[in-house]
Design an enzyme around this catalytic site. Structure first.
Site, short mmCIF file in Angstrom:
data_model
loop_
_atom_site.label_atom_id
_atom_site.label_comp_id
_atom_site.label_asym_id
_atom_site.label_seq_id
_atom_site.Cartn_x
_atom_site.Cartn_y
_atom_site.Cartn_z
CG ASP A 201 24.80 61.94 44.53
OD1 ASP A 201 25.13 60.73 44.50
OD2 ASP A 201 23.81 62.37 45.15
CE LYS B 258 33.54 39.78 42.39
NZ LYS B 258 34.51 40.11 43.43
CG HIS C 136 40.57 40.33 38.63
ND1 HIS C 136 39.63 40.17 39.61
CD2 HIS C 136 41.72 39.83 39.14
CE1 HIS C 136 40.19 39.60 40.67
NE2 HIS C 136 41.46 39.38 40.41
CE LYS D 12 43.84 36.44 38.86
NZ LYS D 12 44.76 37.18 39.71
CD GLU E 208 41.50 36.10 48.41
OE1 GLU E 208 41.99 37.20 48.10
OE2 GLU E 208 40.29 35.93 48.62
CG HIS F 44 37.20 35.73 40.64
ND1 HIS F 44 36.99 36.65 39.65
CD2 HIS F 44 37.38 36.44 41.78
CE1 HIS F 44 37.06 37.87 40.17
NE2 HIS F 44 37.29 37.76 41.46
C1 BG6 Z 1 38.12 39.97 44.08
C2 BG6 Z 1 37.41 39.72 45.39
O1 BG6 Z 1 37.23 39.90 43.03
O2 BG6 Z 1 39.15 39.00 43.92
C3 BG6 Z 1 38.39 39.76 46.54
O3 BG6 Z 1 36.40 40.69 45.59
C4 BG6 Z 1 39.55 38.82 46.30
O4 BG6 Z 1 37.75 39.45 47.77
C5 BG6 Z 1 40.15 39.04 44.91
O5 BG6 Z 1 40.53 39.06 47.29
C6 BG6 Z 1 41.17 37.96 44.58
O6 BG6 Z 1 41.84 38.30 43.41
P1 BG6 Z 1 43.33 37.79 43.13
O7 BG6 Z 1 43.62 38.30 41.75
O8 BG6 Z 1 44.19 38.41 44.20
O9 BG6 Z 1 43.29 36.31 43.22
#
Ligand code: BG6
Length: 479
Positions: free
Chosen positions: A83, A136, A166, A170, A204, A228
């Protein structure tokens, strides 16, 4: 390089979609230590064998031509069910792994960061050279981020805390730094005298699907802009660091984040647009709208300014949305008009400004928009036309998941591509100004059909196209 990885949230979406596939690829390419051991930690009850079977099925496609790779990795994975809210249980379940320095990766919601860190601390897993990696979002606002950061500091030093964004993993984002700091031509013009505006756009086509629970408490501003998009902005706008080490870069990013002009209730309506997708058609497929009692936005557009010497008066427009017409991440830097215009055609004001367009996703391209001449004799007077210089690198031999790079860096202890506590807090401070302005003015999330470019009110925030309008951009599946 550390060889023990404890992965919390091992059965979660992030682990399945990115973390385990990254580990499979890294293992295939022999980029992980031969003595690697992975402890997968999750709430669900599984034996080691059941967990491996579950993962085997999901990873089969990653290295279809060599299933032996997945088997080698699976043999290094143990599964521990516990848990994640229970510090004492975490400590008891994991203390056996404190025999050597480790990296604990919390791929969990932020409310579990503190109990997990305390449990790890009690297990002896945050001592010496051991490290902690966090996904995050770090909190939901400045106050909660401060609370998390303070609680983490009580468990281990900042130099061993690795906060993931992340986007920083890239390759195209790293290329942005190379472009900015490796080229005299750009160094000379990278400021308000020559740059008119900067657009950062992350569109997106995917929706919220499957993540409603999390998303309803966050929305696009907290989910994408706080991290981001502000990281992209900071890399574009920061002063050149004196060196490429982690703290030199992070010092400069933090300075930028702290000079972002807050949004106020008085200017929120003019400087921001919130939107929320309804039903529509995306990439030829009918999709449902985002229906949830939470009033969060799935689209946000913000115009901001960086109040310092370099960027005085230059608007930075940040736009992101789910279920838009196209998946694209791009940065567009628009330059000011030349000082004096000599040409009859096009007339002054109708020329296309010089633009540097860096596309980070789905393809990686860099284009410089210039004006050239239509040099045919029948034209008579010198007439200009827009030309585009393609500066794209040749395709890299292998595209990697951003997490691959970040996992290796965390195992090696290189913090350069991770976010420091004060950066996170500076970013939240600015985000809070927007959230507060929205709630004071009750700014609504305007409807937009899935497959469009967001609410019509946001049109003026969208990045400039190459001459056309957004509705005829490539790939736009209109609703
Ligand atoms: C994530 C978000 O951190 O990044 C998502 O929580 C989003 O909502 C994603 O879709 C986008 O990442 P990428 O690498 O696909 O642009």
């Amino acid at each position: 390089m550390h060889d023990t990885l404890l992965l919390f949230g091992a059965t979660g979406d992030l682990s399945q979609r990115y973390l385990f596939p990254s580990l499979v690829h890294l293992w295939r390419d022999r980029l992980l230590p031969a003595s690697l051991r992975i402890v997968a930690v999750g709430r669900q009850e599984h034996s080691d064998e059941e967990f491996r079977a579950w993962l085997r099925e999901r990873m089969a496609a990653e290295v279809a031509d060599d299933p032996g790779i997945v088997e080698e990795l699976l043999a290094r994975i143990a599964y521990v069910s516990v848990d994640l809210r229970d510090e004492a249980a975490i400590a008891a379940a994991l203390s056996a792994y404190a025999d050597r320095p480790s990296v604990s990766y919390l791929a969990t919601p932020p409310d579990l960061f503190v109990p997990c860190a305390k449990g790890l601390k009690a297990a002896g897993l945050l001592e010496g050279e051991s490290r902690l990696v966090l996904e995050k979002p770090i909190g939901r606002d400045l106050a909660s981020a401060r609370g998390i950061n303070a609680a983490l500091r009580a468990c281990l030093d900042e130099s061993r805390i690795f906060r993931i964004d992340h986007y920083l993993g890239k390759a195209a984002v790293q290329n942005l730094l190379a472009l900015r700091f490796g080229n005299t031509l750009l160094e000379a013009v990278w400021q308000h005298r020559w740059i008119e505006s900067v657009d950062i756009f992350v569109g997106e086509t995917a929706g919220v699907d499957g993540r409603e629970g999390y998303y309803a408490g966050y929305g696009a501003l907290r989910d994408m802009v706080q991290n981001h998009m502000l990281q992209l902005l900071a890399l574009i706008a920061m002063e050149p660091p004196a060196a490429l080490d982690a703290d030199s870069i992070r010092d400069e990013k933090r300075k930028v984040l702290r000079t972002l002009r807050p949004v106020t209730a008085a200017d929120a309506a003019e400087r921001t647009v919130r939107g929320r997708y309804g039903a529509g058609v995306v990439e030829g497929r009918a999709v449902k709208g985002f229906v949830h009692e939470s009033p969060v936005e799935t689209f946000v557009a913000v115009e901001t300014f960086i109040d310092n010497w370099r960027w005085a008066g230059v608007p930075f427009r940040l736009v992101t949305g789910k279920r838009l017409a196209e998946r694209a991440t791009e940065v567009v830097v628009s330059f000011r008009p030349t000082s004096h215009w000599l040409f009859e055609r096009p007339r002054r004001g109708r020329e296309r400004p010089n633009r540097l367009r860096m596309r980070l996703q789905p393809d990686e391209t860099i284009e410089l928009g210039l004006m050239g001449s239509l040099a045919a004799p029948e034209w008579g007077a010198l007439e200009l036309k827009p030309m585009s210089l393609d500066l794209s690198m040749s395709a890299s031999p292998q595209r990697r998941i951003a997490y691959e790079r970040l996992i290796v860096d965390a195992l090696r202890g290189n913090q350069t591509l991770f976010v420091r506590d004060d950066e996170v807090e500076a970013a939240w401070q600015w985000i809070d100004s927007i959230e507060n302005a929205w709630s004071e003015t009750a700014q609504p999330a305007l409807d937009y059909p899935a497959g469009s470019w967001g609410p019509a009110e946001a049109e003026r925030f969208l990045p400039p196209t190459n001459g056309g309008t957004h509705s005829n951009r490539t790939g736009g599946g209109q609703a």
